[in-house]
Design an enzyme around this catalytic site. Structure first.
Site, PDB file in Angstrom:
ATOM      1  N   GLU A  82     -24.092   0.574 -58.266  1.00 55.97           N
ATOM      2  CA  GLU A  82     -23.272  -0.033 -57.220  1.00 55.97           C
ATOM      3  C   GLU A  82     -22.163   0.925 -56.810  1.00 55.97           C
ATOM      4  O   GLU A  82     -21.358   1.315 -57.645  1.00 55.97           O
ATOM      5  CB  GLU A  82     -22.577  -1.254 -57.818  1.00 55.97           C
ATOM      6  CG  GLU A  82     -23.184  -2.544 -57.460  1.00 55.97           C
ATOM      7  CD  GLU A  82     -22.341  -3.689 -57.986  1.00 55.97           C
ATOM      8  OE1 GLU A  82     -21.849  -3.642 -59.128  1.00 55.97           O
ATOM      9  OE2 GLU A  82     -22.202  -4.651 -57.236  1.00 55.97           O
ATOM     10  N   LYS A 116      -8.799 -17.341 -64.299  1.00 50.36           N
ATOM     11  CA  LYS A 116      -8.160 -16.019 -64.428  1.00 50.36           C
ATOM     12  C   LYS A 116      -8.610 -15.197 -63.223  1.00 50.36           C
ATOM     13  O   LYS A 116      -9.705 -14.643 -63.202  1.00 50.36           O
ATOM     14  CB  LYS A 116      -8.642 -15.374 -65.730  1.00 50.36           C
ATOM     15  CG  LYS A 116      -7.716 -14.351 -66.317  1.00 50.36           C
ATOM     16  CD  LYS A 116      -7.385 -13.184 -65.436  1.00 50.36           C
ATOM     17  CE  LYS A 116      -8.339 -12.029 -65.507  1.00 50.36           C
ATOM     18  NZ  LYS A 116      -7.965 -10.936 -64.573  1.00 50.36           N
ATOM     19  N   GLU A 162     -22.424 -13.869 -63.035  1.00 49.66           N
ATOM     20  CA  GLU A 162     -22.732 -13.416 -61.671  1.00 49.66           C
ATOM     21  C   GLU A 162     -22.294 -11.966 -61.599  1.00 49.66           C
ATOM     22  O   GLU A 162     -21.110 -11.686 -61.465  1.00 49.66           O
ATOM     23  CB  GLU A 162     -21.955 -14.251 -60.645  1.00 49.66           C
ATOM     24  CG  GLU A 162     -22.284 -15.727 -60.655  1.00 49.66           C
ATOM     25  CD  GLU A 162     -23.534 -16.044 -59.844  1.00 49.66           C
ATOM     26  OE1 GLU A 162     -24.210 -15.108 -59.371  1.00 49.66           O
ATOM     27  OE2 GLU A 162     -23.825 -17.239 -59.699  1.00 49.66           O
ATOM     28  N   CYS A 200     -20.968  -8.095 -53.727  1.00 46.05           N
ATOM     29  CA  CYS A 200     -22.013  -7.947 -54.751  1.00 46.05           C
ATOM     30  C   CYS A 200     -23.388  -7.927 -54.110  1.00 46.05           C
ATOM     31  O   CYS A 200     -24.280  -7.235 -54.562  1.00 46.05           O
ATOM     32  CB  CYS A 200     -21.911  -9.075 -55.755  1.00 46.05           C
ATOM     33  SG  CYS A 200     -21.957 -10.684 -54.991  1.00 46.05           S
TER      34      CYS A 200
END
Ligand code: NAD
Length: 477
Positions: free
Chosen positions: A379, A171, A246, A280
């Protein structure tokens, strides 16, 4: 219009609905993808099960490896086409889009070579017994991919799962599907049996959720935000399905006074500028020995001012952000910085050729960011570097560890003993000493601790996560 790819065939979603695909460089719609639903996921899972039982299980490890290698070569031959697709879909500057396509090829090369090197063990046990272990595939694995590096993350996740003998339902993120649909077609062209790689597009809360909940999925590999990671974990927990997560990062670059700044400065810049900071493992916090704080910020400030942002096709230092909501997210962080009185050292420039309707953001260097401000804790996922000084090694370690994340850290020092001490004391999945590999290193196990997730992808280690260990004890007297 782009269709799902299930059992080596292009098929529309049963919903009959589509999602518009925008080019981040100008904000205009140029394509449609399928807005799939749970029933499409069900078809893909059935195809993957069929592909596993009727074909993939029967391949020897060496045959699997050869097929992965063939796909690697095919991707290399088609790297130009794939990178053009990615450039338009994700707004990646040409060099970044090409690097992603070549990294994808390299993942399939690496995992192609690894297939027949995954061995079990024999274990000494009681007299009259022989005990051995087999590494078996989970079966049908689900892969939920984010938009920032679709090809690379597909390579590391799907490449590892296939090498270990699983079949896959993928996906992709709704903002970044096109290259992966093409890769699945290329896989069919080189001989992957039907059902081994299946792609279903759509929204996370619809198809991603359906994939995580589907009882036919034997393992889920999720790369994305910590908040969605929690939802995946909860869905998987209901049926005890193993998960690899992750998740995000707020990775520190730690610069001591004895560092080689000629090496550090370009790596610090690249660590936050690459992919417009939407990485990331971006080095988004800069911790600097107070003895060189002013001089390093002056040097980095000059570099930031030279950075140029523009349409992906111009191949400048940065392209646009992926979408308007991501641009707004970065603006909100910068406005919070302004309100808190956090000083801006320097900013790059969006070039005049950039259309007003594109999603651009100038890279920004901030200083004296309080360690507990949200800019130093959360983040941003954009090109914003937050600098703060430290007085000694203990404080550097404390600051480095003072977020909920633990994905990557960079340490810059010539002192060999300090290199090892820092590597031991920082809680993080990867530590780079005198280099920084945002996203790099197909061979290097990658993953986090704390809210950065668990499990490892990349490298040989990933194969262990994509298998389950069976112990066979034989009493033969
Ligand atoms: P996201 O979590 O919003 O989306 C990731 C994927 O999950 C997408 O495919 C999305 O459609 C899907 N999704 C969304 N809601 C879902 C739900 N309820 N159920 C199932 N699936 C759902 O993340 P994003 O904005 O696409 O990506 C950015 C995030 O990903 C950042 O936090 C970044 O750090 C992280 N990331 C981590 C790594 C890593 O390896 N650690 C790599 C790349 C990105």
């Amino acid at each position: 219009m782009q269709l799902n790819y299930i059992a080596n065939a292009s098929v529309p979603s049963s919903s009959g609905r589509t999602i518009a695909v925008l080019d981040p460089s100008d904000g205009q719609t140029f394509e449609q993808i399928q807005r799939s639903n749970a029933s499409d996921i069900d078809s893909a899972v059935q195809a993957a099960r069929q592909g596993l039982d009727s074909a993939w299980r029967k391949f020897s490890a060496a045959e699997r490896g050869r097929l992965l290698m063939r796909l690697s070569s095919k991707i290399t031959e088609n790297a130009e086409e794939l990178s053009q697709i990615e450039q338009r879909d994700c707004g990646k500057p040409t060099r970044q889009a090409k690097a992603d396509a070549l990294a994808l090829a390299r993942y399939f090369e690496f995992y192609g070579g690894a297939c027949d090197k995954l061995h079990g063990e024999t274990i000494p046990y009681l007299d009259g017994y022989s005990v051995l272990t087999w590494r078996e595939p989970h079966g049908v694995t689900g892969h939920i991919i984010p938009w920032n590096y679709p090809m690379q993350i597909f390579g590391r996740s799907v490449g590892g799962a296939l090498a270990a003998g699983n079949t896959c339902v993928v996906k992709p993120a709704e903002d970044a599907c096109l290259s992966l649909i093409r890769v699945a077609q290329l896989a069919a062209e080189v001989g992957f049996p039907a059902g081994v790689i299946n792609i279903v597009t759509g929204y996370g809360h619809e198809v991603g959720d359906a994939l995580a909940r589907h009882p036919g999925i034997d393992h889920i590999s999720f790369t994305g935000s910590p908040s969605v990671g929690t939802l995946i974990q909860q869905a998987a927990a209901l049926r005890h399905c193993p998960v690899t997560l992750e998740l995000g990062g707020k990775s520190p670059q730690i610069v001591f006074a004895d560092a080689d700044l000629d090496a550090a400065v370009p790596a610090i810049l690249n660590g936050i500028v690459q992919n417009a900071g939407q990485t990331c493992s971006a080095g988004s916090r800069l911790l600097v020995d107070q003895a060189i704080y002013e001089s390093l910020l002056a040097r980095l400030g000059a570099e930031f001012e030279n950075l140029r942002v523009g349409p992906a096709s111009l191949d400048l230092d940065l392209g646009p952000l992926i979408r308007q909501s991501q641009q707004q997210r970065v603006w909100d962080f910068l406005s919070d910085a302004h309100v808190a009185g956090i000083p801006m050292v320097a900013q790059g420039r969006v070039v005049d050729e950039a259309p007003q309707s594109g999603f651009y953001q100038a890279p920004t260097l901030l200083r004296d960011v309080p360690f507990d401000h949200r800019l130093a804790q959360e983040e941003v996922f954009g090109p914003v570097l937050c600098a703060m000084p430290f007085k000694d090694e203990d404080q550097a370690v404390a600051l480095a560890n003072a977020t909920e994340f633990g994905l990557v850290a960079g340490v810059w020092t010539r002192d060999g003993a300090r290199q090892f001490r820092m590597a031991r004391r920082i809680r993080s999945g990867q530590i780079f000493i005198n280099n920084y590999g945002a996203g790099g290193g197909v061979e290097l196990p990658f993953g986090g601790v704390k809210s950065s997730g668990y499990g490892r992808e990349k490298g040989f280690e990933a194969l262990l996560g994509f298998t389950t260990l069976k112990t066979v004890a034989i009493r033969h007297g």
